[in-house]
Write a protein that holds these residues in place. Structure first.
Motif, PDB file in Angstrom:
ATOM      1  N   LEU A  38       1.969  -1.993  -2.760  1.00 13.90           N
ATOM      2  CA  LEU A  38       0.930  -2.363  -1.806  1.00 13.90           C
ATOM      3  C   LEU A  38      -0.441  -2.515  -2.460  1.00 13.90           C
ATOM      4  O   LEU A  38      -1.304  -3.216  -1.926  1.00 13.90           O
ATOM      5  N   GLY A  39      -0.657  -1.847  -3.585  1.00 16.20           N
ATOM      6  CA  GLY A  39      -1.886  -2.063  -4.343  1.00 16.20           C
ATOM      7  C   GLY A  39      -3.097  -1.285  -3.863  1.00 16.20           C
ATOM      8  O   GLY A  39      -3.423  -0.276  -4.446  1.00 16.20           O
ATOM      9  N   ASP A  40      -3.766  -1.719  -2.834  1.00 18.89           N
ATOM     10  CA  ASP A  40      -4.998  -1.090  -2.357  1.00 18.89           C
ATOM     11  C   ASP A  40      -4.710   0.361  -1.992  1.00 18.89           C
ATOM     12  O   ASP A  40      -3.960   0.644  -1.065  1.00 18.89           O
ATOM     13  N   GLU A  41      -5.324   1.287  -2.708  1.00 20.20           N
ATOM     14  CA  GLU A  41      -4.992   2.703  -2.547  1.00 20.20           C
ATOM     15  C   GLU A  41      -5.234   3.218  -1.130  1.00 20.20           C
ATOM     16  O   GLU A  41      -4.403   3.936  -0.577  1.00 20.20           O
ATOM     17  N   VAL A  42      -6.337   2.831  -0.530  1.00 24.23           N
ATOM     18  CA  VAL A  42      -6.664   3.337   0.811  1.00 24.23           C
ATOM     19  C   VAL A  42      -5.669   2.802   1.839  1.00 24.23           C
ATOM     20  O   VAL A  42      -5.119   3.544   2.642  1.00 24.23           O
TER      21      VAL A  42
END
Length: 118
Positions: free
Chosen positions: A28-32
């Protein structure tokens, strides 16, 4: 049942849950966003499992819930985001609220599934 068997089952579930979480965070990449998706999905799945199984605690519950979903979700990472990310406190409050809602919805769905099986 012996304690070491229960601990081994929880450990195995935890290893699997952690591996799945790390794979999803990577994909998913984006940590948040990724962490929010994992935590909310974990809340729903834990609620669903709770509703389906009721109060019973067989080995599969220890594997799936205590080990697997316990390690899959990462509320400690969310708490860290709360103090390190811009707007972090808002993220923590919103994700916690959504997580509670999803756990409740999952639990109700699981109870319905359990009743339909009777």
């Amino acid at each position: 049942m012996k304690l070491w068997v229960k601990l081994l089952v929880i450990f195995a579930g935890g290893a699997l849950g952690t591996a799945v979480r790390m794979a999803l965070l990577h994909l998913l990449g984006d940590e948040v966003v990724a962490l929010a998706a994992v935590n909310v999905a974990g809340c729903f799945l834990l609620g669903l499992l709770s509703g389906v199984m009721g109060p019973h605690v067989p080995l599969r519950r220890l594997f799936l819930a205590v080990g697997g979903l316990g390690a899959f979700t990462s509320w400690s990472s969310l708490a860290l985001q709360g103090v390190t990310e811009p707007g972090g406190v808002i993220i923590v409050i919103a994700e916690t609220f959504v997580g509670i809602v999803f756990a409740g919805v999952g639990h109700l769905a699981g109870m319905k599934l359990r009743r339909d099986d009777d």
